[in-house]
Write a protein that holds these residues in place. Sequence first.
Motif, PDB file in Angstrom:
ATOM      1  N   SER A 125       0.809  -1.235   0.000  1.00 14.72           N
ATOM      2  CA  SER A 125       0.000   0.000   0.000  1.00 14.72           C
ATOM      3  C   SER A 125       0.840   1.282   0.000  1.00 14.72           C
ATOM      4  N   LEU A 127       1.468   3.660  -2.568  1.00 10.36           N
ATOM      5  CA  LEU A 127       1.109   4.059  -3.934  1.00 10.36           C
ATOM      6  C   LEU A 127       2.113   5.035  -4.525  1.00 10.36           C
ATOM      7  N   GLN A 128       2.580   5.992  -3.749  1.00 11.55           N
ATOM      8  CA  GLN A 128       3.505   6.986  -4.282  1.00 11.55           C
ATOM      9  C   GLN A 128       4.835   6.348  -4.685  1.00 11.55           C
ATOM     10  N   LYS A 131       4.221   4.600  -7.934  1.00  5.91           N
ATOM     11  CA  LYS A 131       4.206   5.556  -9.039  1.00  5.91           C
ATOM     12  C   LYS A 131       5.617   5.953  -9.453  1.00  5.91           C
ATOM     13  N   ILE A 154      -3.099   2.282 -10.849  1.00  8.48           N
ATOM     14  CA  ILE A 154      -2.972   3.113  -9.645  1.00  8.48           C
ATOM     15  C   ILE A 154      -3.971   4.268  -9.692  1.00  8.48           C
ATOM     16  N   LEU A 155      -4.120   4.861 -10.872  1.00  4.28           N
ATOM     17  CA  LEU A 155      -5.109   5.943 -11.025  1.00  4.28           C
ATOM     18  C   LEU A 155      -6.527   5.417 -10.838  1.00  4.28           C
ATOM     19  N   MET A 157      -7.293   2.989  -8.813  1.00  3.66           N
ATOM     20  CA  MET A 157      -7.406   2.847  -7.360  1.00  3.66           C
ATOM     21  C   MET A 157      -7.698   4.181  -6.683  1.00  3.66           C
ATOM     22  N   GLU A 158      -7.207   5.243  -7.290  1.00  5.10           N
ATOM     23  CA  GLU A 158      -7.414   6.589  -6.755  1.00  5.10           C
ATOM     24  C   GLU A 158      -8.703   7.236  -7.271  1.00  5.10           C
ATOM     25  N   ASN A 159      -9.507   6.433  -7.997  1.00  2.26           N
ATOM     26  CA  ASN A 159     -10.781   6.898  -8.567  1.00  2.26           C
ATOM     27  C   ASN A 159     -10.598   8.014  -9.606  1.00  2.26           C
ATOM     28  N   ASN A 160      -9.421   8.091 -10.179  1.00  6.19           N
ATOM     29  CA  ASN A 160      -9.147   9.052 -11.254  1.00  6.19           C
ATOM     30  C   ASN A 160      -9.431   8.346 -12.579  1.00  6.19           C
ATOM     31  N   TYR A 161     -10.704   8.144 -12.852  1.00  9.57           N
ATOM     32  CA  TYR A 161     -11.120   7.280 -13.955  1.00  9.57           C
ATOM     33  C   TYR A 161     -10.738   7.834 -15.324  1.00  9.57           C
TER      34      TYR A 161
END
Length: 287
Positions: A125, A127-128, A131, A154-155, A157-161
């Motif tokens: 966990s 994420l950074q 990345k 990863i995006l 997972m970050e809801n940056n669809y």
Amino acid sequence: MNKFFKKLICVSFIFFYFFKIEQVESIVPYYYFPTKNNLEREGLSIGKNAYQLLYFGQFEQGLNLAKLAVKINNTDEKLWLILSEAQLVNNLYKNALISLNKAQKINPKNSETYILQSNIYLKISKLQNAKTALKTALRIESNNYKAIFQLGNILLMENNYAEAIKLFDKSVKIKPDFWQAINNQGLAYFEKNNINLSIKLFEKAISIEDNAEPLLGLASCLRMKDIKLALQLAKKALNKDPNYVNYDYRKEQLWGEKLQASTEILLQNDQLQTDVILAKSKINASS
């Protein structure tokens, strides 16, 4: 007389000693010391065997062989990479990162080591960190579709669809049959409420690979439109991979909350209960 016997005994002993040595030398062959090239080949051969064991799910045996391969040849980053993968599947995340660090010191231009590094960071966990590793991989190899795909994940997972979809699309342009990226576009579009486009993407993924994930994803999309087909697809998906009956497993595969909710409703259908129970029993039997 005493001195004579002493000399005789001494000479006999020396004669016996050298005679025994000659005997031994005539029986035991000289040791063969392998060359550096032979050691490297042997290490690679063992490394390949280790990788095969990992592929077939024999994780502990694969780890032991990978350790042996590195002991034989610790100057090949490919062997450190295999060892890191073996450590990863055995949940030895700290050790896996250490092995990758060794590989990167040997060859800092191998993009695959940074992609694997990102996988490990995702497992814990971070994420950074994941990345950063992927961006390093892409600086080395800008068209590495796996690194682009993982960055898209990863995006997701970050809801940056929106940005995730762009990266999935980019990876598919590089590798048109990359069904995983097509599937994950379907996941992202469902969360954006574009169900019709999700249907098309899941269908496209299935046309490339008849996999449980897009099958169940498509079933969830069709739940309100064609329940008969949705049930058929769900049955097929659970038969192919019973793990998809599990909410947490689907979450690990990056399914969003909207698709999860639709799937849970579908799996509660009376006509699927036999399949759901069977899938759960298979999971319990294998654990």
